[in-house]
Design a protein around this motif. Structure first.
Motif, PDB file in Angstrom:
ATOM      1  N   LEU A   1      -3.393  -0.872  -2.354  1.00  0.00           N
ATOM      2  CA  LEU A   1      -4.193   0.347  -2.418  1.00  0.00           C
ATOM      3  C   LEU A   1      -3.262   1.556  -2.396  1.00  0.00           C
ATOM      4  O   LEU A   1      -2.357   1.642  -1.570  1.00  0.00           O
TER       5      LEU A   1
ATOM      6  N   ARG B   1     -10.184  -1.461   2.094  1.00  0.00           N
ATOM      7  CA  ARG B   1      -9.064  -2.214   2.656  1.00  0.00           C
ATOM      8  C   ARG B   1      -9.529  -3.539   3.237  1.00  0.00           C
ATOM      9  O   ARG B   1      -8.810  -4.550   3.146  1.00  0.00           O
TER      10      ARG B   1
ATOM     11  N   LEU C   1      -4.687   2.973   5.890  1.00  0.00           N
ATOM     12  CA  LEU C   1      -3.343   2.961   5.302  1.00  0.00           C
ATOM     13  C   LEU C   1      -2.244   3.186   6.338  1.00  0.00           C
ATOM     14  O   LEU C   1      -1.170   3.700   6.006  1.00  0.00           O
TER      15      LEU C   1
ATOM     16  N   ASP D   1       0.836  -1.199   0.000  1.00  0.00           N
ATOM     17  CA  ASP D   1       0.000   0.000   0.000  1.00  0.00           C
ATOM     18  C   ASP D   1       0.874   1.254   0.000  1.00  0.00           C
ATOM     19  O   ASP D   1       1.992   1.241   0.538  1.00  0.00           O
TER      20      ASP D   1
END
Length: 528
Positions: free
Chosen positions: A168, A160, A189, A33
């Motif tokens: 992502l 997510r 994140l 990510d």
């Protein structure tokens, strides 16, 4: 398998990556990510477009604007990349064709609106489709602290959990400290690789001019730039059309652009501008997202933007080729009332509070007390060690005075009240106001009470703004604008540093003969 560099050169026509594109691309290809904060024109799109070509499956790109999707898809298709968009502008037949290509794995990238992506029916479809990655573009839209918060973006926080194995990436060009933290939290994140590039665009010369006769001022500005391309931003559709019509009557190749025009008309204006057939676009904020025209030489703000994020993003459309460019803001105090009125019509009280705070920050930027670039970068948490030398403040510097004592008083008072109050209360304490709140809190007994009693509210307010711009104070917008000291304030507070600031150029007729800052009771410094 070709390398990312080969894809960059053969598909996109660039010789080499800009920092930190290569590192971001490598992270995504490896399945990690990423959170990206890069300025307008820095090449954010390539950071997910190239990994989409180097991972199996289709890359989903969440985008807030239909025009942005179309521009991106057209450019990718022209480069031989399989791309499409899925939004409300498609006919039923077009939508079916896009979905068929998705299921047949014939798409490298699919641009999609957030409400379409998060619908139950589309999420069910994605169970049958291998995904290369998910990119959330204009990620500041996720945050209520962002300048363009969109409620439909909030649902993206589920991505997510729904797709734990799909990398992502969230990207934005405009996010202050609070917005960044909120985006990271909302999209899950916390473990993402973070890339933050400098906000500085040194080739842009920033200028703010007092708004007197705005159209005459605009014409005078344009008369010296007859062969250059530029964008003129105005606050309302009506004003956009009026300005564009007047310019066209005076022989300028100008056209209006706003969300009220038919799709075909907007597209024609945009394409003519990109092809250099049209020199000037007069627009609302609806114009510009995703526009990659390298030779825009100037951006003019005919009206005051409602926040610094919009101003930064819009001025950033000038000088993308790295050559000298200009950003001119016509600043009138009447614009503040108009903007405040528009914001106050909002139905969400918390959102209104946030937007009014951002408007105040925009006003403080426009007031001629600090190097424009230092103020702009400071807002985004990027301190600049010295004045830039390429703004109206630096090119025509005002008189300066030793503000060390004033600043120490103010910073000390922020500390004494526990870094728990906004500028208004701090100034009340400094000026010795025995109002109910000050007395109730016992702040009339602080050592900083009344040490600035002979200084006007306006002078103290201006000093607060300058100290914020220069990074000595931080207004915590998530906590109702409470003033907090930064680490940079320590040497100033302890007497190890001096501070020289600009005197306001405009006389304050309402000051009632009050003396400028620095003439109250002396502050006794205590080293800690």
């Amino acid at each position: 398998m070709t390398s990312p560099l080969h894809s960059l050169q053969q598909r996109f026509g660039h010789a080499a990556f800009r920092p930190p594109q290569q590192e971001i691309i490598d992270c995504l290809i490896a399945g990690r990510d990423v959170f990206v904060l890069m300025p307008t024109g820095a090449g954010k799109s390539l950071c997910y477009q190239i990994p989409a070509l180097h991972r199996p499956g289709t890359a989903l790109v969440v985008s807030p604007l239909v025009s942005l999707m179309k521009d991106q898809v057209d450019a990718l298709t022209a480069a031989g990349i399989r791309a499409a968009c899925y939004n409300a502008t498609l006919t039923a037949e077009q939508a079916r064709q896009v979905l068929a290509r998705l299921h047949r794995q014939q798409l490298d990238l699919l641009y999609i609106a957030p409400e379409r992506l998060m619908s139950a029916a589309f999420l069910e479809r994605l169970r049958e489709v291998p995904l290369a990655l998910i990119a959330v573009d204009e990620a500041h839209c996720v945050s209520q602290w962002g300048h363009d918060f969109r409620p439909e973006y909030v649902q993206l926080g589920r991505l997510r959990q729904l797709f734990p194995q799909v990398p992502l990436i969230a990207l934005t060009a405009t996010a202050d400290r609070q917005t960044r933290q909120d985006v990271v939290a909302r999209l899950g994140l916390e473990q993402a690789e973070t890339f933050v590039r400098s906000f500085d665009r040194p080739n842009i010369q920033y200028r703010v001019v007092e708004k007197l006769k705005p159209f005459a001022q605009l014409e005078a500005f344009l008369s010296r730039r007859r062969d250059q391309s530029g964008i003129i931003y105005a606050l309302s559709r009506k004003r956009v059309e009026e300005i564009a019509a007047k310019l066209a009557q005076r022989g300028h190749a100008a056209a209006a652009y706003h969300a009220g025009l038919a799709d075909g008309e907007r597209q024609a204006v945009q394409e003519a501008f990109l092809a250099d057939e049209l020199r000037l676009v007069v627009a609302t904020v609806a114009f510009g997202m995703g526009i990659d025209k390298p030779n825009v030489r100037f951006v003019v703000h005919y009206d005051l933007p409602k926040n610094i994020e919009s101003y930064y993003q819009e001025t950033g459309r000038a000088g993308r080729d790295g050559l000298p460019a200009e950003a001119l803001l016509l600043f009138g105090y009447g614009d503040i009332s108009i903007a405040r009125g528009l914001i106050s019509k909002g139905s969400n009280a918390e959102q209104v509070r946030i937007e009014l705070h951002k408007l105040n920050a925009m006003v403080s930027y426009a007031e001629p007390l600090t190097c424009r670039r230092r103020a702009l970068l400071g807002y985004f948490g990027e301190p600049l060690a010295e004045d830039c030398g390429n703004c109206d403040f630096c090119l025509n510097p005002p008189e300066r005075y030793d503000a060390t004592e004033d600043a120490r008083k103010l910073l000390s008072c922020v500390y004494r009240v526990g870094q728990r109050f906004g500028a208004g209360h701090v100034i009340d304490v400094l000026r010795g106001q025995r109002n109910q709140r000050v007395l109730q809190l016992g702040h009339d007994r602080l050592s900083t009470f009344a040490i600035g009693s002979e200084v006007s509210v306006e002078s103290w307010t201006g000093l607060v703004r300058q100290l914020v711009h220069l990074g000595y104070l931080y207004p915590d917008v998530a906590n109702y604008g409470v003033l907090k000291l930064t680490e940079a304030a320590r040497p100033l507070l302890t007497g190890q540093q001096q501070l020289w600031l600009a005197r306001p150029r405009l006389k304050d007729a309402a000051a009632g003969g009050e003396r400028p800052a620095g003439r109250g009771r002396k502050l006794r410094l205590r080293r800690r």
